[in-house]
Motif scaffolding. Structure first.
Motif, mmCIF file in Angstrom:
data_model
loop_
_atom_site.group_PDB
_atom_site.id
_atom_site.type_symbol
_atom_site.label_atom_id
_atom_site.label_comp_id
_atom_site.label_asym_id
_atom_site.label_seq_id
_atom_site.Cartn_x
_atom_site.Cartn_y
_atom_site.Cartn_z
ATOM 1 N N GLU A 96 0.842 -1.195 0.000
ATOM 2 C CA GLU A 96 0.000 0.000 0.000
ATOM 3 C C GLU A 96 0.876 1.243 0.000
ATOM 4 O O GLU A 96 2.018 1.219 0.464
ATOM 5 C CB GLU A 96 -0.897 0.043 1.241
ATOM 6 C CG GLU A 96 -1.800 -1.151 1.439
ATOM 7 C CD GLU A 96 -2.478 -1.072 2.802
ATOM 8 O OE1 GLU A 96 -3.236 -0.106 3.038
ATOM 9 O OE2 GLU A 96 -2.226 -1.970 3.624
ATOM 10 N N THR A 97 0.326 2.332 -0.518
ATOM 11 C CA THR A 97 0.995 3.628 -0.487
ATOM 12 C C THR A 97 0.037 4.665 0.071
ATOM 13 O O THR A 97 -1.095 4.778 -0.396
ATOM 14 C CB THR A 97 1.427 4.064 -1.900
ATOM 15 O OG1 THR A 97 2.321 3.110 -2.435
ATOM 16 C CG2 THR A 97 2.124 5.414 -1.857
ATOM 17 N N LYS A 98 0.495 5.416 1.069
ATOM 18 C CA LYS A 98 -0.283 6.544 1.582
ATOM 19 C C LYS A 98 0.412 7.832 1.162
ATOM 20 O O LYS A 98 1.552 8.085 1.552
ATOM 21 C CB LYS A 98 -0.408 6.475 3.109
ATOM 22 C CG LYS A 98 -1.376 5.418 3.601
ATOM 23 C CD LYS A 98 -1.607 5.536 5.097
ATOM 24 C CE LYS A 98 -2.628 4.509 5.578
ATOM 25 N NZ LYS A 98 -2.861 4.614 7.050
ATOM 26 N N LEU A 99 -0.278 8.610 0.351
ATOM 27 C CA LEU A 99 0.280 9.884 -0.094
ATOM 28 C C LEU A 99 0.073 10.924 0.999
ATOM 29 O O LEU A 99 -1.057 11.233 1.369
ATOM 30 C CB LEU A 99 -0.395 10.331 -1.395
ATOM 31 C CG LEU A 99 0.093 11.649 -1.987
ATOM 32 C CD1 LEU A 99 1.569 11.567 -2.360
ATOM 33 C CD2 LEU A 99 -0.751 12.031 -3.197
ATOM 34 N N LEU A 152 2.563 16.154 -13.887
ATOM 35 C CA LEU A 152 2.625 15.002 -12.990
ATOM 36 C C LEU A 152 1.562 15.061 -11.902
ATOM 37 O O LEU A 152 0.999 14.035 -11.519
ATOM 38 C CB LEU A 152 4.015 14.919 -12.347
ATOM 39 C CG LEU A 152 4.260 13.753 -11.378
ATOM 40 C CD1 LEU A 152 4.096 12.412 -12.093
ATOM 41 C CD2 LEU A 152 5.655 13.851 -10.764
ATOM 42 N N ILE A 153 1.255 16.250 -11.431
ATOM 43 C CA ILE A 153 0.289 16.389 -10.341
ATOM 44 C C ILE A 153 -1.093 15.897 -10.748
ATOM 45 O O ILE A 153 -1.920 15.524 -9.912
ATOM 46 C CB ILE A 153 0.238 17.851 -9.839
ATOM 47 C CG1 ILE A 153 -0.319 17.892 -8.405
ATOM 48 C CG2 ILE A 153 -0.538 18.742 -10.807
ATOM 49 C CD1 ILE A 153 -0.041 19.184 -7.690
ATOM 50 N N ASP A 154 -1.355 15.832 -12.052
ATOM 51 C CA ASP A 154 -2.640 15.319 -12.530
ATOM 52 C C ASP A 154 -2.774 13.820 -12.281
ATOM 53 O O ASP A 154 -3.878 13.270 -12.352
ATOM 54 C CB ASP A 154 -2.802 15.590 -14.036
ATOM 55 C CG ASP A 154 -2.894 17.085 -14.353
ATOM 56 O OD1 ASP A 154 -3.210 17.862 -13.434
ATOM 57 O OD2 ASP A 154 -2.645 17.459 -15.513
ATOM 58 N N TYR A 155 -1.636 13.156 -12.004
ATOM 59 C CA TYR A 155 -1.639 11.718 -11.763
ATOM 60 C C TYR A 155 -1.539 11.401 -10.270
ATOM 61 O O TYR A 155 -1.131 10.300 -9.880
ATOM 62 C CB TYR A 155 -0.477 11.065 -12.515
ATOM 63 C CG TYR A 155 -0.614 11.141 -14.016
ATOM 64 C CD1 TYR A 155 -1.232 10.125 -14.738
ATOM 65 C CD2 TYR A 155 -0.159 12.260 -14.716
ATOM 66 C CE1 TYR A 155 -1.369 10.202 -16.108
ATOM 67 C CE2 TYR A 155 -0.295 12.353 -16.091
ATOM 68 C CZ TYR A 155 -0.900 11.325 -16.785
ATOM 69 O OH TYR A 155 -1.043 11.415 -18.148
ATOM 70 N N LYS A 156 -1.943 12.358 -9.480
ATOM 71 C CA LYS A 156 -1.838 12.233 -8.026
ATOM 72 C C LYS A 156 -2.497 10.961 -7.492
ATOM 73 O O LYS A 156 -1.981 10.305 -6.596
ATOM 74 C CB LYS A 156 -2.480 13.480 -7.397
ATOM 75 C CG LYS A 156 -2.219 13.682 -5.931
ATOM 76 C CD LYS A 156 -2.793 15.034 -5.523
ATOM 77 C CE LYS A 156 -2.543 15.327 -4.070
ATOM 78 N NZ LYS A 156 -3.078 16.663 -3.675
ATOM 79 N N SER A 157 -3.635 10.614 -8.041
ATOM 80 C CA SER A 157 -4.371 9.447 -7.543
ATOM 81 C C SER A 157 -3.726 8.126 -7.966
ATOM 82 O O SER A 157 -4.121 7.062 -7.495
ATOM 83 C CB SER A 157 -5.820 9.488 -8.032
ATOM 84 O OG SER A 157 -5.872 9.550 -9.445
ATOM 85 N N TYR A 158 -2.734 8.189 -8.849
ATOM 86 C CA TYR A 158 -2.054 6.970 -9.304
ATOM 87 C C TYR A 158 -0.611 6.911 -8.799
ATOM 88 O O TYR A 158 0.214 6.182 -9.342
ATOM 89 C CB TYR A 158 -2.035 6.920 -10.832
ATOM 90 C CG TYR A 158 -3.400 6.978 -11.460
ATOM 91 C CD1 TYR A 158 -4.212 5.846 -11.541
ATOM 92 C CD2 TYR A 158 -3.896 8.182 -11.959
ATOM 93 C CE1 TYR A 158 -5.477 5.905 -12.114
ATOM 94 C CE2 TYR A 158 -5.156 8.254 -12.531
ATOM 95 C CZ TYR A 158 -5.940 7.112 -12.608
ATOM 96 O OH TYR A 158 -7.188 7.180 -13.172
ATOM 97 N N ILE A 159 -0.323 7.678 -7.756
ATOM 98 C CA ILE A 159 1.056 7.854 -7.322
ATOM 99 C C ILE A 159 1.669 6.556 -6.778
ATOM 100 O O ILE A 159 2.879 6.458 -6.610
ATOM 101 C CB ILE A 159 1.138 8.987 -6.268
ATOM 102 C CG1 ILE A 159 2.499 9.670 -6.357
ATOM 103 C CG2 ILE A 159 0.816 8.476 -4.872
ATOM 104 C CD1 ILE A 159 2.763 10.343 -7.668
#
Length: 234
Positions: A96-99, A152-159
């Motif tokens: 898992e990844t928590k941004l 890149l920030i547009d892909y925040k949910s896919y980080i």
């Protein structure tokens, strides 16, 4: 050249025993008496071999109860160019990844010194908590020059798949890397998130990633639970 003493040979045999019997985390090994009979050795030799495995993070000891299989360490080859998140993802049953942060910043003196880029250079700062097998094991910081991936920030949910995004969406090529590893005292800024005690230490892996034109594509700092990682030079 390291001498292959009996305790080292037995520690290798015990590693093979764990693999052959498909023992997993928290599985109990046979008693000292049973292992001594199995390998035809003295108890002192067995305990020395067990100490080697304990220091390697392969087993752990519960006093007066016995030896148990520890969580598998994630091996990082210091010559590889991949982000640490990709290595964890490939070596954990669950990942898992928590941004925690994704902002645009201007480089301070420290970041300029590490990347050899001028003051005022704009970066995306990405802070993530990386979780393997339901345990937080790494606080990861990644600094990417905004001019390389302005959207890149547009892909925040896919980080979670940052490596793939940089390569596939922005055609950023990882060509070489400089890395250094240090053991440092854990800081309060990430200690609680990693569930560490107040006097705990972590392994800090930091360095730059460059493309084939020798341009910095990322600077990373990864604060890792060192008991969950091993580092190898292939």
């Amino acid at each position: 050249m390291k001498v292959m003493t009996l305790d080292i040979m037995i520690s290798n045999e015990l590693r093979q025993y764990i693999a052959d019997h498909h023992l997993k985390y928290r599985d109990k090994l046979p008693s000292e008496r049973e292992l001594c009979e199995l390998f035809s050795i003295q108890r002192l030799t067995l305990r020395s071999a067990m100490k080697i495995l304990e220091e390697m993070g392969i087993i752990y000891v519960v006093p007066k109860i016995g030896y148990f299989v520890a969580k598998q360490r994630i091996t990082k080859n210091v010559n590889t160019i991949r982000l640490i998140s990709e290595i964890i993802k490939d070596n954990a049953s669950t990942y898992e990844t928590k941004l925690l942060k994704f902002v645009e910043i201007e480089a301070d003196k420290y970041l300029c010194r590490e990347t050899n880029l001028p003051l005022g250079t704009k970066f995306f700062e990405i802070k993530r908590l990386l979780i393997a097998d339901h345990e937080p094991i790494c606080m990861d910081y990644c600094f990417i020059p905004t001019n390389l991936a302005p959207e890149l920030i547009d892909y925040k949910s896919y980080i979670k798949n940052l490596n793939d995004i940089l390569v596939e969406k922005f055609n950023i090529k990882f060509f070489r890397t400089t890395q250094r590893i240090r053991v440092i005292e854990a800081e309060s800024s990430y200690r609680d998130a990693l569930e560490l005690s107040s006097n705990a230490h972590v392994a800090l892996l930091s360095g730059c990633i460059y493309d084939n034109h020798n341009h910095v594509v990322a600077f990373t700092e990864s604060y890792m639970k060192y008991e969950r990682f091993s580092f190898e030079l292939f």
